[in-house]
Enzyme design. Structure first.
Site, PDB file in Angstrom:
ATOM      1  N   ILE A  25       0.821  -1.221   0.000  1.00  0.00           N
ATOM      2  CA  ILE A  25       0.000   0.000   0.000  1.00  0.00           C
ATOM      3  C   ILE A  25       0.851   1.266   0.000  1.00  0.00           C
ATOM      4  O   ILE A  25       0.409   2.303  -0.499  1.00  0.00           O
ATOM      5  CB  ILE A  25      -1.006  -0.022   1.177  1.00  0.00           C
ATOM      6  CG1 ILE A  25      -2.155   0.952   0.922  1.00  0.00           C
ATOM      7  CG2 ILE A  25      -0.323   0.267   2.506  1.00  0.00           C
ATOM      8  CD1 ILE A  25      -3.343   0.759   1.836  1.00  0.00           C
ATOM      9  N   ASN A  38      -3.288   1.680  15.599  1.00  0.00           N
ATOM     10  CA  ASN A  38      -3.788   1.299  16.931  1.00  0.00           C
ATOM     11  C   ASN A  38      -4.232   2.576  17.656  1.00  0.00           C
ATOM     12  O   ASN A  38      -3.917   3.682  17.211  1.00  0.00           O
ATOM     13  CB  ASN A  38      -2.743   0.494  17.713  1.00  0.00           C
ATOM     14  CG  ASN A  38      -1.511   1.314  18.014  1.00  0.00           C
ATOM     15  OD1 ASN A  38      -1.596   2.345  18.681  1.00  0.00           O
ATOM     16  ND2 ASN A  38      -0.368   0.884  17.495  1.00  0.00           N
ATOM     17  N   GLY A  46       3.418  -4.424  11.220  1.00  0.00           N
ATOM     18  CA  GLY A  46       2.542  -4.653  10.080  1.00  0.00           C
ATOM     19  C   GLY A  46       2.507  -3.476   9.119  1.00  0.00           C
ATOM     20  O   GLY A  46       3.514  -2.821   8.860  1.00  0.00           O
ATOM     21  N   ASP A  48       1.162  -0.617   9.530  1.00  0.00           N
ATOM     22  CA  ASP A  48       1.426   0.628  10.263  1.00  0.00           C
ATOM     23  C   ASP A  48       2.934   0.925  10.242  1.00  0.00           C
ATOM     24  O   ASP A  48       3.371   2.051   9.911  1.00  0.00           O
ATOM     25  CB  ASP A  48       0.917   0.440  11.701  1.00  0.00           C
ATOM     26  CG  ASP A  48       0.760   1.720  12.497  1.00  0.00           C
ATOM     27  OD1 ASP A  48       1.041   2.804  11.944  1.00  0.00           O
ATOM     28  OD2 ASP A  48       0.362   1.634  13.675  1.00  0.00           O
ATOM     29  N   SER A 135      -7.435  -5.072  10.464  1.00  0.00           N
ATOM     30  CA  SER A 135      -7.678  -6.016  11.579  1.00  0.00           C
ATOM     31  C   SER A 135      -7.325  -7.468  11.289  1.00  0.00           C
ATOM     32  O   SER A 135      -7.439  -8.297  12.204  1.00  0.00           O
ATOM     33  CB  SER A 135      -9.136  -5.968  12.086  1.00  0.00           C
ATOM     34  OG  SER A 135      -9.356  -4.830  12.899  1.00  0.00           O
ATOM     35  N   THR A 136      -6.913  -7.810  10.066  1.00  0.00           N
ATOM     36  CA  THR A 136      -6.713  -9.239   9.771  1.00  0.00           C
ATOM     37  C   THR A 136      -5.270  -9.711   9.960  1.00  0.00           C
ATOM     38  O   THR A 136      -4.945 -10.850   9.632  1.00  0.00           O
ATOM     39  CB  THR A 136      -7.181  -9.597   8.338  1.00  0.00           C
ATOM     40  OG1 THR A 136      -6.351  -8.939   7.384  1.00  0.00           O
ATOM     41  CG2 THR A 136      -8.619  -9.216   8.119  1.00  0.00           C
ATOM     42  N   GLY A 137      -4.403  -8.844  10.497  1.00  0.00           N
ATOM     43  CA  GLY A 137      -3.039  -9.253  10.820  1.00  0.00           C
ATOM     44  C   GLY A 137      -2.913  -9.447  12.321  1.00  0.00           C
ATOM     45  O   GLY A 137      -3.499 -10.377  12.891  1.00  0.00           O
ATOM     46  N   TYR A 139      -4.353  -8.088  14.700  1.00  0.00           N
ATOM     47  CA  TYR A 139      -5.617  -8.047  15.445  1.00  0.00           C
ATOM     48  C   TYR A 139      -6.467  -9.310  15.265  1.00  0.00           C
ATOM     49  O   TYR A 139      -7.493  -9.454  15.931  1.00  0.00           O
ATOM     50  CB  TYR A 139      -6.421  -6.787  15.080  1.00  0.00           C
ATOM     51  CG  TYR A 139      -5.952  -5.534  15.803  1.00  0.00           C
ATOM     52  CD1 TYR A 139      -4.877  -5.547  16.696  1.00  0.00           C
ATOM     53  CD2 TYR A 139      -6.600  -4.309  15.596  1.00  0.00           C
ATOM     54  CE1 TYR A 139      -4.462  -4.385  17.346  1.00  0.00           C
ATOM     55  CE2 TYR A 139      -6.194  -3.149  16.252  1.00  0.00           C
ATOM     56  CZ  TYR A 139      -5.123  -3.194  17.131  1.00  0.00           C
ATOM     57  OH  TYR A 139      -4.730  -2.042  17.785  1.00  0.00           O
TER      58      TYR A 139
HETATM   59  N1  AR6 Z   1       0.768  -3.103   2.286  1.00  0.00           N
HETATM   60  C1  AR6 Z   1      -0.465  -3.664   2.364  1.00  0.00           C
HETATM   61  N2  AR6 Z   1      -0.837  -4.510   3.347  1.00  0.00           N
HETATM   62  C2  AR6 Z   1       0.087  -4.807   4.294  1.00  0.00           C
HETATM   63  C3  AR6 Z   1       1.393  -4.262   4.287  1.00  0.00           C
HETATM   64  C4  AR6 Z   1       1.722  -3.365   3.217  1.00  0.00           C
HETATM   65  N3  AR6 Z   1       2.924  -2.798   3.130  1.00  0.00           N
HETATM   66  N4  AR6 Z   1       2.067  -4.755   5.375  1.00  0.00           N
HETATM   67  C5  AR6 Z   1       1.224  -5.592   6.022  1.00  0.00           C
HETATM   68  N5  AR6 Z   1       0.031  -5.638   5.368  1.00  0.00           N
HETATM   69  P1  AR6 Z   1      -1.736  -5.509  10.491  1.00  0.00           P
HETATM   70  P2  AR6 Z   1      -4.161  -5.097  12.121  1.00  0.00           P
HETATM   71  C6  AR6 Z   1      -1.186  -6.397   5.675  1.00  0.00           C
HETATM   72  O1  AR6 Z   1      -1.181  -6.458  11.491  1.00  0.00           O
HETATM   73  O2  AR6 Z   1      -4.481  -6.535  12.091  1.00  0.00           O
HETATM   74  C7  AR6 Z   1       0.009  -2.718  14.120  1.00  0.00           C
HETATM   75  O3  AR6 Z   1       1.070  -2.978  15.000  1.00  0.00           O
HETATM   76  C8  AR6 Z   1      -1.077  -7.613   6.567  1.00  0.00           C
HETATM   77  O4  AR6 Z   1      -0.560  -8.724   5.843  1.00  0.00           O
HETATM   78  O5  AR6 Z   1      -0.820  -4.499   9.889  1.00  0.00           O
HETATM   79  O6  AR6 Z   1      -5.264  -4.083  11.898  1.00  0.00           O
HETATM   80  C9  AR6 Z   1      -0.833  -1.529  14.554  1.00  0.00           C
HETATM   81  O7  AR6 Z   1      -0.059  -0.534  15.189  1.00  0.00           O
HETATM   82  C10 AR6 Z   1      -2.543  -7.809   6.956  1.00  0.00           C
HETATM   83  O8  AR6 Z   1      -3.223  -8.478   5.900  1.00  0.00           O
HETATM   84  O9  AR6 Z   1      -3.000  -4.656  11.098  1.00  0.00           O
HETATM   85  C11 AR6 Z   1      -1.813  -2.160  15.490  1.00  0.00           C
HETATM   86  O10 AR6 Z   1      -1.277  -2.319  16.791  1.00  0.00           O
HETATM   87  C12 AR6 Z   1      -3.089  -6.374   7.016  1.00  0.00           C
HETATM   88  O11 AR6 Z   1      -2.078  -5.553   6.393  1.00  0.00           O
HETATM   89  C13 AR6 Z   1      -2.045  -3.521  14.892  1.00  0.00           C
HETATM   90  O12 AR6 Z   1      -0.877  -3.819  14.141  1.00  0.00           O
HETATM   91  C14 AR6 Z   1      -3.343  -5.860   8.417  1.00  0.00           C
HETATM   92  O13 AR6 Z   1      -2.388  -6.392   9.323  1.00  0.00           O
HETATM   93  C15 AR6 Z   1      -3.227  -3.504  13.947  1.00  0.00           C
HETATM   94  O14 AR6 Z   1      -3.509  -4.810  13.540  1.00  0.00           O
END
Ligand code: AR6
Length: 198
Positions: A25, A38, A46, A48, A135-137, A139
């Site tokens: 992204i 968060n 992730g 973020d 939320s699918t990583g 969380y």
């Molecule tokens: N581009 C697109 N998608 C991505 C990328 C990228 N560069 N990197 C990871 N993803 P997550 P959450 C995907 O864990 O579940 C953080 O620490 C990843 O594979 O990033 O909402 C925040 O600070 C997954 O499919 O977010 C919060 O504490 C998706 O992004 C917490 O994680 C979301 O995974 C939020 O958890």
């Protein structure tokens, strides 16, 4: 690797298009990218972490300011910042729910995070928006369920906004970080917005 547009469909009842992209992204050339943040808004792992690294210190400073001024952002809400070195104009920081099994209002909170993100994009004058799979990583929200909630929330919001004469968002994209997630979103899109042929 370049980001790849997998499919794009018109959203009936609107002048908007909804697409799925496989890629990173932070590379999207859209007006606004959405961050799966968060509630502290101070960064994390992730997507973020990837967004903060790619955007640089200006984004960190903006998020710190919102943290200090607003006390962060509760689940289901979203706030806008500048985008530092990213090609986007804005980053919309949306906070999704932590998955606890589905009985704690997770779907409603996830739906709200998507709808609030589009509301913030409109207020900021953004006409193209890219979402990650919120939320699918970390969380833990099951991706097949999250994909349906996400696509339905966006389609509903775009329709309501069109019916209410609100500023147009031309294009919404979901940027999926794995082939597996892309396949799950594709199946959900086929269910929610059936296309003609491929
Ligand atoms: N581009 C697109 N998608 C991505 C990328 C990228 N560069 N990197 C990871 N993803 P997550 P959450 C995907 O864990 O579940 C953080 O620490 C990843 O594979 O990033 O909402 C925040 O600070 C997954 O499919 O977010 C919060 O504490 C998706 O992004 C917490 O994680 C979301 O995974 C939020 O958890």
């Amino acid at each position: 690797m370049e980001n790849r547009l997998l499919v794009q469909r018109p959203v009936p009842g609107t002048a908007s298009r909804l697409g799925l992209v496989r890629g990173d992204i932070t590379r999207e050339r859209v007006d606004a990218i959405v961050n799966a943040a968060n509630p502290s808004l101070l960064g994390g792992g992730g997507v973020d972490g990837a967004i903060h690294r790619a955007a640089g210190p200006e984004l960190d400073a903006d998020c710190r300011r919102l943290h200090d001024e607003l006390g962060g952002c509760p689940p289901g809400q979203a706030v806008v910042t500048t985008a530092g070195r990213l090609p986007a104009r804005h980053v919309i920081h949306a906070v999704g729910p932590v998955w606890h099994g589905g009985g704690r209002g997770e779907a409603a909170t996830l739906r709200s995070a998507y709808r609030q993100s589009l509301a913030r994009a409109r207020e900021a004058g953004d006409r193209s928006v890219a979402f990650p799979s919120i939320s699918t990583g970390a969380y833990g929200y099951p991706v097949a369920e999250a994909a349906r909630v996400a696509l339905r929330a966006v389609v509903e919001e775009l329709r309501e906004a069109a019916a209410g004469g609100q500023p147009l968002i031309d294009e919404v994209r979901f940027v999926l970080f794995s082939d597996a997630d892309a396949a799950v979103y594709r199946a959900a899109l086929d269910e929610i917005l059936p296309g003609e042929g491929a």
